[in-house]
Design a protein around this motif. Structure first.
Motif, short mmCIF file in Angstrom:
data_model
loop_
_atom_site.label_atom_id
_atom_site.label_comp_id
_atom_site.label_asym_id
_atom_site.label_seq_id
_atom_site.Cartn_x
_atom_site.Cartn_y
_atom_site.Cartn_z
N SER A 196 15.64 -23.23 -32.66
CA SER A 196 16.19 -22.00 -32.17
C SER A 196 16.08 -21.51 -30.91
CB SER A 196 15.44 -20.72 -33.02
OG SER A 196 16.01 -20.87 -34.15
N MET A 197 14.68 -22.25 -30.37
CA MET A 197 14.00 -21.78 -29.12
C MET A 197 15.21 -22.77 -28.04
SD MET A 197 10.22 -21.72 -28.10
CE MET A 197 9.59 -20.85 -29.67
N THR A 198 15.23 -24.09 -28.40
CA THR A 198 16.16 -24.81 -27.47
C THR A 198 17.35 -24.46 -27.36
OG1 THR A 198 14.67 -26.87 -28.58
CG2 THR A 198 16.76 -27.34 -27.35
N THR A 199 18.05 -24.12 -28.45
CA THR A 199 19.31 -23.70 -28.32
C THR A 199 19.55 -22.37 -27.27
OG1 THR A 199 19.79 -24.27 -30.73
CG2 THR A 199 21.35 -22.74 -29.84
N ILE A 200 18.49 -21.69 -27.65
CA ILE A 200 18.58 -20.17 -26.87
C ILE A 200 18.40 -20.51 -25.33
CG2 ILE A 200 17.48 -18.04 -26.37
CD1 ILE A 200 16.94 -17.84 -29.44
N ALA A 201 17.47 -21.85 -25.37
CA ALA A 201 17.07 -21.87 -23.87
C ALA A 201 18.31 -22.47 -23.07
CB ALA A 201 15.77 -22.81 -23.92
N LEU A 202 18.88 -23.40 -23.73
CA LEU A 202 20.24 -23.97 -23.24
C LEU A 202 21.23 -23.15 -22.82
CD1 LEU A 202 20.56 -27.26 -25.40
CD2 LEU A 202 19.83 -27.25 -23.25
N MET A 203 21.54 -22.16 -23.96
CA MET A 203 22.52 -21.08 -23.56
C MET A 203 22.19 -20.18 -22.28
SD MET A 203 24.89 -22.17 -25.32
CE MET A 203 26.05 -20.98 -24.45
N LEU A 204 20.87 -20.02 -22.20
CA LEU A 204 20.45 -18.88 -21.24
C LEU A 204 20.49 -19.85 -20.05
CD1 LEU A 204 17.89 -16.90 -23.13
CD2 LEU A 204 20.23 -16.11 -22.32
N LEU A 205 20.10 -21.12 -20.06
CA LEU A 205 19.92 -21.92 -18.77
C LEU A 205 21.58 -21.68 -18.04
CD1 LEU A 205 18.76 -23.98 -16.88
CD2 LEU A 205 19.49 -25.55 -18.41
N LEU A 206 22.74 -21.85 -19.02
CA LEU A 206 24.00 -21.81 -18.43
C LEU A 206 24.32 -20.62 -18.00
CD1 LEU A 206 26.33 -23.56 -21.42
CD2 LEU A 206 25.74 -24.17 -18.94
N VAL A 207 23.91 -19.24 -18.65
CA VAL A 207 24.04 -17.96 -18.11
C VAL A 207 23.27 -17.89 -16.81
CG1 VAL A 207 23.37 -15.65 -18.57
CG2 VAL A 207 24.22 -17.10 -20.41
N GLY A 208 22.12 -18.41 -16.77
CA GLY A 208 21.23 -18.32 -15.57
C GLY A 208 21.91 -18.99 -14.13
N VAL A 209 22.50 -20.03 -14.70
CA VAL A 209 23.24 -21.13 -13.71
C VAL A 209 24.46 -20.31 -13.22
CG1 VAL A 209 24.61 -23.00 -13.23
CG2 VAL A 209 22.47 -23.41 -14.29
N PHE A 210 25.09 -19.60 -14.19
CA PHE A 210 26.08 -18.81 -13.80
C PHE A 210 25.79 -17.62 -12.63
CE2 PHE A 210 30.91 -18.74 -14.08
CZ PHE A 210 30.99 -17.40 -13.96
N VAL A 211 24.77 -16.95 -13.30
CA VAL A 211 24.14 -15.90 -12.49
C VAL A 211 23.92 -16.25 -11.07
CG1 VAL A 211 22.35 -14.35 -12.18
CG2 VAL A 211 23.41 -14.48 -14.51
N ALA A 212 23.15 -17.42 -10.79
CA ALA A 212 22.79 -17.85 -9.62
C ALA A 212 23.88 -18.13 -8.67
CB ALA A 212 21.91 -19.07 -9.88
#
Lengths: 262, 296
Positions: free
Chosen positions: B27-43
């Protein structure tokens, strides 16, 4: 007191599981409910635990109609019923101690009381030395004893066992029934649904036989087959305080005697 | 719910996180990967918006004073520019400086300006606006200032930059929304798997007399904890990657419009977005998934 009053249950698929059955269970009584598969035993259990609601009639516990109880009160009803299942239904990721303790945690028992009572209850069922083990490390009989400990730890008014010896060998079956008998001797009402004829014949308690959703026999002191009804005994009154310490002492005496005999 | 019951439920959530390590880690890995994408897009969005905004500020507006304007008149125009809220910066040039600029533009043919009277030129102000969309409004304001003879605004350029910024805003919003929905879907599914793996445990708790709230509280807390850890993990990865990017690209100084935003401003925004997203999706996803299994 438990009363089924003209209870009928038809599932949405159209199967009529119970057809206007009626009987009374006195406090402290030991009752076997027997019958073939599909006779309605499991449905009777589900009605007592409010997993299902009857289409007709009423199910009363101490005069309170549980067949009309609101959904949010069902957990509080179930806390007064100790459930024992054929497949034990222990939580694999919890230890023996934790499986019993969480039944007390759910009702908000203080930690001190949990730490005091759980070991006593485990002693009662002869598993005090296996507190830290996981269910998968226990035999079938031991797992069922853990389930019994969990069922009795909150001192419920009713123990409801659905095929408790279904997955056990004759030796273990006998010890499980002895345990249930000793719980009943202390005043707890016990209802056992079973098609294990050997335990029913041996214990000779009240028997209600179901067939195609109807009660075909209700004998006060009987075996699995048809037997003449004998006068029933007055059930023991339920004591006010949980008798776990006495039961634990008796279990230890019994265990010591078995060692000597061996 | 009694306080002791609530404490037991909280403790249960801590135990469950440890007791189901594989599911927790997945769960943590999946959430981290998805939030990484969100973070990249925010940046990316933050940088794109900043660059678009800075590009819009590059297009100058030329303000010409009256011919042979007095010092006081020129000072008045300059004061008006200093006080104007839409002005980012300006460069003031005297007639002599403007003549010199003309000479440079003419290059080898600058000889035609020999003997040219510089008093025939006026003072000029090259103005950079904060928002190119405010170009016409600024022109209207400054044209009314005494001493201003002419204001040159390259409207097509301004319109293009304004349109560019609108597209960047719209594209970012749509991109973040779509990415958010995808992330929500994937994270919810992962949470559902985690809850489903404990469906039997939930049903046992129901038989023993646990209320729906007692069953839900550990899942809410676990979902929030897993979501928060996933968010922090994603943020950590992005922090390292962004700082490496800043070092390796060695882009121009922050004053030019091509420069990337500093690490501090990007990382805070990403952390905030990821944490909120992770906490909300983790806990709400758990609650919604548990509801399906509490009906015993």
């Amino acid at each position: 007191m438990i009363e089924f009053r003209g209870v009928g249950m038809t599932y949405p698929s159209g199967i009529e599981a119970l057809k206007e059955i009626g009987f009374v269970v006195d406090p402290g009584e030991f009752l076997f409910v027997i019958g073939r598969s599909g006779s309605g035993k499991s449905t009777l259990v589900k009605l007592l635990t409010c997993e299902e609601r009857p289409n007709r009639g009423n199910v009363l516990i101490d005069g309170y109609d549980i067949s009309r109880i609101e959904r949010r009160y069902v957990p509080y009803l179930r806390r007064n019923i100790g459930m024992i299942f054929q497949d034990f239904r222990l939580i694999e990721t919890k230890s023996v101690y934790e499986n019993v303790a969480f039944a007390m945690e759910i009702v908000g028992a203080p930690g001190k009381l949990i730490r005091r009572r759980v070991p006593i209850v485990l002693s009662t069922v002869g598993l005090k030395d296996k507190s830290d083990m996981r269910p998968s490390e226990l035999s079938g009989g031991e797992q069922q004893r853990v389930a019994i400990a969990r069922a009795m730890v909150n001192n419920p008014m009713l123990i409801l066992a659905d095929e408790p010896t279904g997955n056990l060998d004759p030796g273990n079956s006998e010890s499980i029934m002895a345990l249930l008998d000793s719980i009943n001797q202390r005043g707890t009402t016990v209802i056992v649904c079973t098609h294990d004829s050997s335990v029913v014949d041996k214990m000779r308690r009240r028997v209600i036989e179901l067939e195609a959703g109807r009660i075909v026999r209700d004998d006060r002191r009987s075996g699995y087959g048809t037997a003449p009804e004998l006068p029933g005994e007055t059930p023991a009154e339920q004591p006010e305080e949980p008798p776990f310490e006495e039961m634990a002492e008796e279990a230890e005496r019994r265990a010591a005697q078995e060692k000597v005999d061996a | 719910m009694k306080p002791t019951t609530f404490r037991h439920a909280l403790r249960e959530s801590g135990r469950n996180l440890v007791r189901h390590p594989v599911i927790t880690l997945a769960s943590m890995t999946t959430i981290a990967l998805m939030l990484l994408l969100v973070g990249v897009f925010v940046a990316f969005t933050m940088n794109a918006l900043t660059i678009a905004q800075k590009a819009g500020q590059q297009a100058p507006v030329q303000v010409w004073s009256d011919y042979a304007a007095s010092d006081a008149t020129v000072a008045g125009v300059e004061t008006a520019l200093q006080k104007d809220a839409g002005v980012l910066s300006y460069v003031k040039k005297s007639p002599a400086q403007n003549l010199e600029d003309f000479r440079k533009q003419l290059g080898g043919r600058s000889g035609v300006l020999d003997g040219f009277d510089e008093s025939l030129l006026s003072w000029s102000f090259t103005v950079h606006l904060k928002d190119p969309a405010e170009g016409q409004a600024f022109v209207d304001r400054i044209s009314g200032v005494p001493g201003v003879r002419k204001v040159d605004l390259s409207l097509p350029v301004m319109d293009f930059l304004e349109s560019l910024m609108r597209w960047v805003y719209a594209g970012s919003a749509v991109g973040i929304a779509m990415l958010g929905v995808v992330a929500l879907f994937i994270i919810s599914n992962m949470v559902r798997v985690a809850v489903y793996s404990r469906a039997e445990e939930i049903s046992i708790m129901k038989y023993v007399g646990a209320t729906n709230l007692y069953i839900r509280v550990p899942f809410i807390v676990e979902g929030a904890v897993v979501g928060a850890f996933g968010a922090i993990t994603a943020w950590g990865i992005l922090y390292g990657a962004y700082s490496s990017l800043l070092e390796s690209l060695a882009l121009p100084a922050t004053s030019t419009f091509l420069a990337l935003l500093p690490l501090s401003s990007v990382s805070l925004a990403v952390l905030a977005v990821d944490l909120v997203f992770g906490l909300l999706v983790g806990s709400i996803g758990s609650v919604l998934s548990v509801r399906r299994h509490v009906r015993v």
